[in-house]
Design a protein around this motif. Structure first.
Motif, PDB file in Angstrom:
ATOM      1  N   CYS A   1       0.822  -1.221   0.000  1.00  0.00           N
ATOM      2  CA  CYS A   1       0.000   0.000   0.000  1.00  0.00           C
ATOM      3  C   CYS A   1       0.846   1.257   0.000  1.00  0.00           C
ATOM      4  CB  CYS A   1      -0.963   0.001   1.180  1.00  0.00           C
ATOM      5  SG  CYS A   1      -0.153   0.109   2.784  1.00  0.00           S
ATOM      6  N   THR A   2       2.128   1.141   0.375  1.00  0.00           N
ATOM      7  CA  THR A   2       3.005   2.318   0.365  1.00  0.00           C
ATOM      8  C   THR A   2       4.066   2.218  -0.734  1.00  0.00           C
ATOM      9  OG1 THR A   2       4.426   1.270   2.012  1.00  0.00           O
ATOM     10  CG2 THR A   2       2.741   2.766   2.841  1.00  0.00           C
ATOM     11  N   LEU A   3       4.054   1.151  -1.492  1.00  0.00           N
ATOM     12  CA  LEU A   3       5.105   0.913  -2.488  1.00  0.00           C
ATOM     13  C   LEU A   3       4.727   1.536  -3.833  1.00  0.00           C
ATOM     14  CD1 LEU A   3       7.727  -0.637  -3.293  1.00  0.00           C
ATOM     15  CD2 LEU A   3       6.240  -2.577  -3.873  1.00  0.00           C
ATOM     16  N   PRO A   4       5.452   2.553  -4.277  1.00  0.00           N
ATOM     17  CA  PRO A   4       5.126   3.141  -5.581  1.00  0.00           C
ATOM     18  C   PRO A   4       5.331   2.112  -6.695  1.00  0.00           C
ATOM     19  CG  PRO A   4       6.673   4.516  -4.342  1.00  0.00           C
ATOM     20  CD  PRO A   4       6.597   3.208  -3.624  1.00  0.00           C
ATOM     21  N   ALA A   5       4.376   2.040  -7.598  1.00  0.00           N
ATOM     22  CA  ALA A   5       4.509   1.128  -8.738  1.00  0.00           C
ATOM     23  C   ALA A   5       5.618   1.629  -9.660  1.00  0.00           C
ATOM     24  CB  ALA A   5       3.188   1.056  -9.490  1.00  0.00           C
ATOM     25  N   GLN A   6       6.408   0.694 -10.149  1.00  0.00           N
ATOM     26  CA  GLN A   6       7.484   1.052 -11.078  1.00  0.00           C
ATOM     27  C   GLN A   6       7.465   0.091 -12.251  1.00  0.00           C
ATOM     28  OE1 GLN A   6      11.397   1.445  -9.247  1.00  0.00           O
ATOM     29  NE2 GLN A   6      10.392   1.969  -7.321  1.00  0.00           N
ATOM     30  N   ALA A   7       7.721   0.639 -13.423  1.00  0.00           N
ATOM     31  CA  ALA A   7       7.697  -0.188 -14.627  1.00  0.00           C
ATOM     32  C   ALA A   7       8.699  -1.325 -14.509  1.00  0.00           C
ATOM     33  CB  ALA A   7       8.027   0.673 -15.842  1.00  0.00           C
ATOM     34  N   GLY A   8       8.231  -2.521 -14.849  1.00  0.00           N
ATOM     35  CA  GLY A   8       9.126  -3.664 -14.920  1.00  0.00           C
ATOM     36  C   GLY A   8       9.330  -4.401 -13.617  1.00  0.00           C
ATOM     37  N   MET A   9       8.862  -3.842 -12.496  1.00  0.00           N
ATOM     38  CA  MET A   9       9.097  -4.547 -11.231  1.00  0.00           C
ATOM     39  C   MET A   9       8.271  -5.830 -11.185  1.00  0.00           C
ATOM     40  SD  MET A   9       6.951  -2.088  -8.564  1.00  0.00           S
ATOM     41  CE  MET A   9       8.131  -2.271  -7.292  1.00  0.00           C
ATOM     42  N   SER A  10       8.777  -6.819 -10.490  1.00  0.00           N
ATOM     43  CA  SER A  10       8.072  -8.093 -10.364  1.00  0.00           C
ATOM     44  C   SER A  10       7.671  -8.268  -8.898  1.00  0.00           C
ATOM     45  CB  SER A  10       8.974  -9.238 -10.828  1.00  0.00           C
ATOM     46  OG  SER A  10       8.270 -10.447 -10.750  1.00  0.00           O
ATOM     47  N   VAL A  11       6.377  -8.304  -8.665  1.00  0.00           N
ATOM     48  CA  VAL A  11       5.839  -8.320  -7.299  1.00  0.00           C
ATOM     49  C   VAL A  11       5.208  -9.679  -7.030  1.00  0.00           C
ATOM     50  CG1 VAL A  11       4.202  -7.230  -5.713  1.00  0.00           C
ATOM     51  CG2 VAL A  11       5.339  -5.854  -7.473  1.00  0.00           C
ATOM     52  N   GLU A  12       5.599 -10.262  -5.899  1.00  0.00           N
ATOM     53  CA  GLU A  12       5.036 -11.553  -5.502  1.00  0.00           C
ATOM     54  C   GLU A  12       4.047 -11.305  -4.366  1.00  0.00           C
ATOM     55  OE1 GLU A  12       7.144 -15.767  -4.400  1.00  0.00           O
ATOM     56  OE2 GLU A  12       8.384 -13.966  -4.482  1.00  0.00           O
ATOM     57  N   CYS A  13       2.832 -11.772  -4.527  1.00  0.00           N
ATOM     58  CA  CYS A  13       1.808 -11.533  -3.505  1.00  0.00           C
ATOM     59  C   CYS A  13       1.254 -12.825  -2.920  1.00  0.00           C
ATOM     60  CB  CYS A  13       0.670 -10.710  -4.123  1.00  0.00           C
ATOM     61  SG  CYS A  13      -0.735 -10.484  -3.040  1.00  0.00           S
ATOM     62  N   LYS A  14       1.054 -13.817  -3.774  1.00  0.00           N
ATOM     63  CA  LYS A  14       0.318 -15.010  -3.335  1.00  0.00           C
ATOM     64  C   LYS A  14       1.211 -16.174  -2.910  1.00  0.00           C
ATOM     65  CE  LYS A  14      -3.932 -14.130  -5.828  1.00  0.00           C
ATOM     66  NZ  LYS A  14      -4.511 -14.204  -7.163  1.00  0.00           N
ATOM     67  N   ALA A  15       2.474 -15.906  -2.656  1.00  0.00           N
ATOM     68  CA  ALA A  15       3.370 -16.988  -2.214  1.00  0.00           C
ATOM     69  C   ALA A  15       2.887 -17.559  -0.883  1.00  0.00           C
ATOM     70  CB  ALA A  15       4.787 -16.440  -2.066  1.00  0.00           C
ATOM     71  N   ASP A  16       3.121 -18.846  -0.670  1.00  0.00           N
ATOM     72  CA  ASP A  16       2.629 -19.516   0.540  1.00  0.00           C
ATOM     73  C   ASP A  16       3.125 -18.832   1.817  1.00  0.00           C
ATOM     74  OD1 ASP A  16       1.301 -21.299  -1.028  1.00  0.00           O
ATOM     75  OD2 ASP A  16       2.744 -22.950  -0.764  1.00  0.00           O
ATOM     76  N   ASP A  17       4.410 -18.455   1.835  1.00  0.00           N
ATOM     77  CA  ASP A  17       4.943 -17.868   3.078  1.00  0.00           C
ATOM     78  C   ASP A  17       4.319 -16.494   3.351  1.00  0.00           C
ATOM     79  OD1 ASP A  17       6.353 -16.850   0.834  1.00  0.00           O
ATOM     80  OD2 ASP A  17       8.046 -16.251   2.093  1.00  0.00           O
ATOM     81  N   LEU A  18       4.039 -15.729   2.293  1.00  0.00           N
ATOM     82  CA  LEU A  18       3.400 -14.421   2.494  1.00  0.00           C
ATOM     83  C   LEU A  18       1.969 -14.594   3.006  1.00  0.00           C
ATOM     84  CD1 LEU A  18       4.639 -12.580  -0.739  1.00  0.00           C
ATOM     85  CD2 LEU A  18       5.507 -12.307   1.595  1.00  0.00           C
ATOM     86  N   GLU A  19       1.267 -15.574   2.451  1.00  0.00           N
ATOM     87  CA  GLU A  19      -0.104 -15.842   2.913  1.00  0.00           C
ATOM     88  C   GLU A  19      -0.087 -16.315   4.372  1.00  0.00           C
ATOM     89  OE1 GLU A  19      -2.205 -14.389   0.840  1.00  0.00           O
ATOM     90  OE2 GLU A  19      -3.384 -16.117   0.212  1.00  0.00           O
ATOM     91  N   GLU A  20       0.892 -17.117   4.716  1.00  0.00           N
ATOM     92  CA  GLU A  20       0.988 -17.612   6.096  1.00  0.00           C
ATOM     93  C   GLU A  20       1.279 -16.452   7.053  1.00  0.00           C
ATOM     94  OE1 GLU A  20       0.066 -20.578   6.962  1.00  0.00           O
ATOM     95  OE2 GLU A  20       0.383 -20.013   9.050  1.00  0.00           O
ATOM     96  N   ASN A  21       2.170 -15.545   6.636  1.00  0.00           N
ATOM     97  CA  ASN A  21       2.450 -14.369   7.472  1.00  0.00           C
ATOM     98  C   ASN A  21       1.198 -13.521   7.663  1.00  0.00           C
ATOM     99  OD1 ASN A  21       5.093 -15.094   7.784  1.00  0.00           O
ATOM    100  ND2 ASN A  21       5.889 -13.687   6.227  1.00  0.00           N
ATOM    101  N   ARG A  22       0.402 -13.384   6.600  1.00  0.00           N
ATOM    102  CA  ARG A  22      -0.849 -12.601   6.719  1.00  0.00           C
ATOM    103  C   ARG A  22      -1.791 -13.256   7.729  1.00  0.00           C
ATOM    104  NH1 ARG A  22      -0.603 -12.518   0.603  1.00  0.00           N
ATOM    105  NH2 ARG A  22       0.633 -10.653   0.252  1.00  0.00           N
ATOM    106  N   ARG A  23      -1.882 -14.573   7.644  1.00  0.00           N
ATOM    107  CA  ARG A  23      -2.758 -15.276   8.584  1.00  0.00           C
ATOM    108  C   ARG A  23      -2.283 -15.043  10.028  1.00  0.00           C
ATOM    109  NH1 ARG A  23      -3.710 -18.835   4.226  1.00  0.00           N
ATOM    110  NH2 ARG A  23      -1.716 -19.889   4.414  1.00  0.00           N
TER     111      ARG A  23
END
Ligand code: FES
Length: 248
Positions: A66-88
């Motif tokens: 939510c604070t990360l400015p979008a930049q052309a070409g960047m590769s963002v990982e959102c649905k990785a298992d460890d990220l989902e586990e951290n959210r939980r």
């Protein structure tokens, strides 16, 4: 913007996401129909970056989308298992740090914390409950404050200051002692200029700021997140100021 006038894009879990200059990863993703779980983010306010539920990974480093400015070409990982586990885990921590008794809460079905928890598959806390002693403030004739349900998103603080121009709410303390307070010498809501029509009242995503006498006007089962999960609702609510078409 590319040379041919098409929007720049970044990749979100491998999907191209067009964005306009100044958009964050969260804003661009939601506008493009991709949900990133979030709690303290709200379209009407500047990103706050406090809950960390929206954390994604870019080039091996985790950061709040939510604070990360979008930049052309960047590769963002959102649905990785460890990220989902951290959210939980983050959501479970919020449940045990406060007192959230969903079955008896008048905000059930309209509560963002509950909705995000369900969406992430959180069905129990799996941690020891703190059961903190927190007050209720029923001093105001039309509003009830239940501090047990606060998740420290500061949306009421921001809304009261930036939209209502009243500074009715603030956070006090640090670390695990951080808590919401009412800005009045007595500490009671009745001694402020808050009104039921204030943005601060509307924006509370959980059941802290409650209008009296209307709690169960809409029956459980027919409420906002009863109809559709937050991941679908958030996309419906997202501003659709679509940036120019992505380059082919
Ligand atoms: Fe990004 Fe809370 S939604 S930190």
């Amino acid at each position: 913007m590319t040379a041919n006038g098409a929007a720049d894009v970044f990749l979100l879990d491998g999907e191209p996401i067009p964005f306009a200059p100044g958009q964050t990863v969260m804003q661009a993703a939601l506008a493009a129909g991709h949900y990133i779980p979030h709690l303290c983010f709200h379209h009407d306010f500047k990103p706050h970056g406090s809950c960390k539920v929206c954390t994604v990974r870019v080039d091996g480093a985790t950061t709040a989308s939510c604070t990360l400015p979008a930049q052309a070409g960047m590769s963002v990982e959102c649905k990785a298992d460890d990220l989902e586990e951290n959210r939980r885990t983050l959501v479970q921590m919020l449940f045990v740090e406060g007192n959230h008794f969903c079955p008896s809460c008048e905000k059930s079905g309209n509560c963002l914390l509950q909705a995000v928890a369900y969406d992430l598959g959180v069905l129990d806390a799996d941690l020891d409950y703190f059961f903190p002693s927190r007050p209720l403030d029923a001093s105001h004739p039309d509003l009830l404050l239940d501090f047990n349900r606060c998740i420290l998103c500061e949306l009421c603080v921001r809304a009261s200051a930036e939209v209502d121009g009243k500074h009715v709410f603030a956070l006090s303390g640090r670390g695990i002692g951080k808590h919401l307070i009412v800005n009045a010498e007595s500490g009671r809501l009745v001694d402020t200029t808050v009104a039921v029509t204030d943005k601060a009242v509307d924006v509370c995503p959980v059941g802290v700021i409650i209008r009296k006498r209307v709690g169960f006007a809409v029956p459980i089962g027919r409420r906002r997140f009863d109809a559709r999960p937050v991941s679908a609702q958030a996309l419906e609510d997202a501003p659709r100021r679509a940036p120019p078409e992505a380059a082919p």
